[in-house]
Design an enzyme around this catalytic site. Structure first.
Site, PDB file in Angstrom:
ATOM      1  N   SER A 123       0.829  -1.210   0.000  1.00 34.91           N
ATOM      2  CA  SER A 123       0.000   0.000   0.000  1.00 34.91           C
ATOM      3  C   SER A 123       0.860   1.256   0.000  1.00 34.91           C
ATOM      4  O   SER A 123       0.449   2.287  -0.514  1.00 34.91           O
ATOM      5  CB  SER A 123      -0.862   0.048   1.258  1.00 34.91           C
ATOM      6  N   HIS A 144      -0.368  -1.921  -7.241  1.00 34.32           N
ATOM      7  CA  HIS A 144      -1.181  -1.668  -6.050  1.00 34.32           C
ATOM      8  C   HIS A 144      -2.670  -1.661  -6.380  1.00 34.32           C
ATOM      9  O   HIS A 144      -3.195  -0.696  -6.945  1.00 34.32           O
ATOM     10  CB  HIS A 144      -0.746  -0.324  -5.433  1.00 34.32           C
ATOM     11  N   GLU A 156      -2.394   1.129  -9.133  1.00 34.41           N
ATOM     12  CA  GLU A 156      -1.215   1.980  -9.313  1.00 34.41           C
ATOM     13  C   GLU A 156      -0.045   1.106  -9.759  1.00 34.41           C
ATOM     14  O   GLU A 156       0.194   0.043  -9.173  1.00 34.41           O
ATOM     15  CB  GLU A 156      -0.865   2.681  -7.999  1.00 34.41           C
ATOM     16  N   ASN A 200      -2.887   6.743  -1.605  1.00 31.80           N
ATOM     17  CA  ASN A 200      -2.700   6.730  -0.145  1.00 31.80           C
ATOM     18  C   ASN A 200      -1.895   7.934   0.337  1.00 31.80           C
ATOM     19  O   ASN A 200      -2.009   8.340   1.489  1.00 31.80           O
ATOM     20  CB  ASN A 200      -2.040   5.430   0.308  1.00 31.80           C
TER      21      ASN A 200
HETATM   22  N1  LIG Z   1      -6.566  -4.579   2.923  1.00 31.32           N
HETATM   23  C1  LIG Z   1      -6.460  -3.477   2.210  1.00 31.32           C
HETATM   24  O1  LIG Z   1      -7.316  -2.567   2.297  1.00 31.32           O
HETATM   25  C2  LIG Z   1      -5.324  -3.330   1.233  1.00 31.32           C
HETATM   26  C3  LIG Z   1      -5.482  -2.524   0.105  1.00 31.32           C
HETATM   27  C4  LIG Z   1      -4.417  -2.408  -0.793  1.00 31.32           C
HETATM   28  C5  LIG Z   1      -3.231  -3.054  -0.534  1.00 31.32           C
HETATM   29  N2  LIG Z   1      -3.102  -3.814   0.582  1.00 31.32           N
HETATM   30  C6  LIG Z   1      -1.811  -4.480   0.800  1.00 31.32           C
HETATM   31  O2  LIG Z   1      -1.924  -5.834   0.405  1.00 31.32           O
HETATM   32  C7  LIG Z   1      -1.065  -6.636   1.199  1.00 31.32           C
HETATM   33  C8  LIG Z   1      -1.884  -7.733   1.837  1.00 31.32           C
HETATM   34  O3  LIG Z   1      -2.904  -7.171   2.611  1.00 31.32           O
HETATM   35  P1  LIG Z   1      -4.238  -7.959   2.987  1.00 31.32           P
HETATM   36  O4  LIG Z   1      -5.204  -6.938   3.413  1.00 31.32           O
HETATM   37  O5  LIG Z   1      -4.558  -8.917   1.900  1.00 31.32           O
HETATM   38  O6  LIG Z   1      -3.737  -8.759   4.273  1.00 31.32           O
HETATM   39  P2  LIG Z   1      -4.293 -10.146   4.834  1.00 31.32           P
HETATM   40  O7  LIG Z   1      -3.820 -10.208   6.228  1.00 31.32           O
HETATM   41  O8  LIG Z   1      -5.723 -10.319   4.541  1.00 31.32           O
HETATM   42  O9  LIG Z   1      -3.491 -11.223   3.965  1.00 31.32           O
HETATM   43  C9  LIG Z   1      -2.117 -11.441   4.058  1.00 31.32           C
HETATM   44  C10 LIG Z   1      -1.852 -12.902   3.764  1.00 31.32           C
HETATM   45  O10 LIG Z   1      -0.448 -13.093   3.702  1.00 31.32           O
HETATM   46  C11 LIG Z   1      -0.164 -14.345   4.292  1.00 31.32           C
HETATM   47  N3  LIG Z   1       1.230 -14.398   4.684  1.00 31.32           N
HETATM   48  C12 LIG Z   1       1.785 -14.230   5.920  1.00 31.32           C
HETATM   49  N4  LIG Z   1       3.123 -14.430   5.839  1.00 31.32           N
HETATM   50  C13 LIG Z   1       3.395 -14.734   4.556  1.00 31.32           C
HETATM   51  C14 LIG Z   1       4.581 -15.065   3.860  1.00 31.32           C
HETATM   52  N5  LIG Z   1       5.755 -15.129   4.478  1.00 31.32           N
HETATM   53  N6  LIG Z   1       4.495 -15.335   2.545  1.00 31.32           N
HETATM   54  C15 LIG Z   1       3.309 -15.263   1.898  1.00 31.32           C
HETATM   55  N7  LIG Z   1       2.154 -14.976   2.502  1.00 31.32           N
HETATM   56  C16 LIG Z   1       2.198 -14.701   3.813  1.00 31.32           C
HETATM   57  C17 LIG Z   1      -1.133 -14.437   5.447  1.00 31.32           C
HETATM   58  O11 LIG Z   1      -1.275 -15.769   5.852  1.00 31.32           O
HETATM   59  C18 LIG Z   1      -2.394 -13.837   4.843  1.00 31.32           C
HETATM   60  O12 LIG Z   1      -3.215 -14.819   4.248  1.00 31.32           O
HETATM   61  C19 LIG Z   1      -0.408  -5.674   2.203  1.00 31.32           C
HETATM   62  O13 LIG Z   1       0.818  -5.258   1.690  1.00 31.32           O
HETATM   63  C20 LIG Z   1      -1.387  -4.513   2.252  1.00 31.32           C
HETATM   64  O14 LIG Z   1      -0.793  -3.305   2.625  1.00 31.32           O
HETATM   65  C21 LIG Z   1      -4.130  -3.982   1.470  1.00 31.32           C
END
Ligand SMILES: NC(=O)c1ccc[n+]([C@@H]2O[C@H](COP(=O)([O-])OP(=O)(O)OC[C@H]3O[C@@H](n4cnc5c(N)ncnc54)[C@H](O)[C@@H]3O)[C@@H](O)[C@H]2O)c1
Length: 390
Positions: A123, A144, A156, A200
């Site tokens: 993000s 992104h 992005e 963001n």
């Molecule tokens: N949730 C949002 O609103 C949003 C929006 C845009 C971007 N993001 C970004 O996306 C990414 C993921 O966020 P999310 O909301 O999906 O989180 P989430 O917690 O829902 O999912 C993360 C996943 O990664 C897994 N994980 C943990 N360690 C790991 C590893 N070593 N290798 C691979 N997978 C692993 C976890 O088990 C989990 O299933 C982050 O970088 C976040 O900043 C999130």
């Protein structure tokens, strides 16, 4: 490599974002290797994809045949090496912890084919640092997506310090192949690796502003959200914080306080809510109550007459001019495109601000800065001079 050469993608992390991105790629006919650290997380990701597609079929927006084709494109993995060894593109969607991402990139780099592009769905964080962990920084890029990927159109495409134009173009064109449930996805190029990128980054000072107002008892969150909703926005800033997760907001502010300015210091209320495990929608309680995950009731009749939504727009414009000064993007229109497609706004801040006049926008930012004693809100030279080409 060109976008049309990308036939197989690995999603590294099958959580909220990973499974959603995997779903979109599979709908576009691309094979998807869905990886997570435990089988139960892979299964959960896969079942969420199935549930989401079934909803589309029940609404007759997708045929049952297309649903099975999409599901047939997805294969689950719990061994990273196996998930990435034969793909053309990887998208990391693991938790927002830089050290973890750096470690994952190093490992993906060891096992993915030499031609593969390695993307991160981070993000806010440095794509350059992830690239530096690999032997192919020219092929490392930010991609992104927004939450939920099946509904939000913006993606992005972020250039790290060493990302090649070929990688940027292939990633940009890959997004052009994606359609989610709302329509064709919209790539916006981010030419410099800056904290928060575009969407963001514009949200960062807005988050700081509403956090400080709340921390100092200057507003009532429901009254502010009611005001914002009364002018047609789908969600107010406090509900958005709850929806995104107060833990995510806390980590975001910590990151911005390290990378942008110490003025982004996490406010007390946010610390306290995190300590109490009140994280917003995901825990059922945050700034508002989310009964069974349902949206909080906001009484529009309580709209705060003293809260002016244009303050938020002015803060966004000022931040946007910092991005123009830094060379993150050349055009205010691109910033507007990012804001409109990444969230619920119908019009971008620059289009709105133009009608108000740049001098007035600058004056408003200065007044906010002085009132709250926060320098970050002071208008930039670009804004003061009105040097903005729409
Ligand atoms: N949730 C949002 O609103 C949003 C929006 C845009 C971007 N993001 C970004 O996306 C990414 C993921 O966020 P999310 O909301 O999906 O989180 P989430 O917690 O829902 O999912 C993360 C996943 O990664 C897994 N994980 C943990 N360690 C790991 C590893 N070593 N290798 C691979 N997978 C692993 C976890 O088990 C989990 O299933 C982050 O970088 C976040 O900043 C999130």
């Amino acid at each position: 490599m060109k976008a049309e050469d990308i036939k197989k993608i690995a999603l590294v992390g099958a959580g909220d974002m990973g499974h959603g991105i995997g779903e979109i790629a599979a709908m576009a006919g691309i094979k998807v290797n869905l990886y997570d650290i435990k089988q139960e997380f892979v299964d959960k990701g896969k079942s969420k994809i199935k549930e989401s597609l079934e909803k589309q079929v029940s609404k007759q927006k997708m045929t049952a045949e297309d649903m099975s084709k999409t599901i047939g494109n997805i294969q689950g993995f719990v061994v990273l090496k196996d998930a990435v060894k034969d793909v053309d593109y990887t998208i990391e969607a693991a938790p927002e912890i830089l050290d973890l991402k750096v470690k994952i990139f190093k490992e993906i780099d060891e096992h993915a084919p030499k031609h593969a592009i390695l993307a991160s769905n981070t993000s806010n964080m440095s794509v350059t640092k992830m690239g530096a962990a690999t032997k192919r920084p020219d092929k490392v890029v930010g991609l992104h997506f927004f939450n939920p990927p099946v509904m939000m159109l913006l993606v992005e495409v972020i250039r790290g310090n060493k990302t090649s134009e070929e990688t940027m173009k292939a990633s940009h064109d890959l997004v052009l192949k994606f359609k989610n449930f709302r329509g064709a996805m919209v790539p916006v190029r981010v030419e410099k690796d800056t904290p928060g990128f575009i969407y963001n980054r514009l949200g960062a000072p807005v988050g700081l502003y509403v956090s400080v107002l709340y921390d100092r008892g200057l507003v009532n969150p429901e009254a502010v959200d009611a005001k914002i909703r009364s002018i047609g926005a789908p969600m107010g800033p406090y509900e958005i914080m709850d929806y995104t997760g107060l833990d995510v907001n806390l980590h975001g502010m910590e990151y911005f306080s390290e990378t942008l300015s110490p003025e982004f210091k996490v406010p007390n209320w946010l610390k306290k809510m995190n300590e109490a495990g009140a994280l917003g929608k995901k825990t059922g309680k945050g700034i508002f109550t989310w009964p069974g995950g349902a949206r909080p009731t906001i009484d529009i009749s309580k709209a705060d007459p003293n809260f002016d939504p244009m303050d938020i727009v002015c803060i966004q414009i000022n931040e946007g001019t910092k991005l123009l000064e830094e060379g993150v993007t050349k055009s205010p229109a691109e910033i507007d495109k990012a804001v409109v497609n990444g969230g619920g706004s119908v019009i971008g801040p620059f289009t709105l601000g133009k009608g108000m006049g740049w001098a007035k926008v600058a004056e408003r930012c200065e007044a906010i800065s002085k009132k709250l004693g926060i320098k970050w809100f002071m208008p930039t030279q670009t804004l003061k001079k009105g040097n903005i080409q729409m």
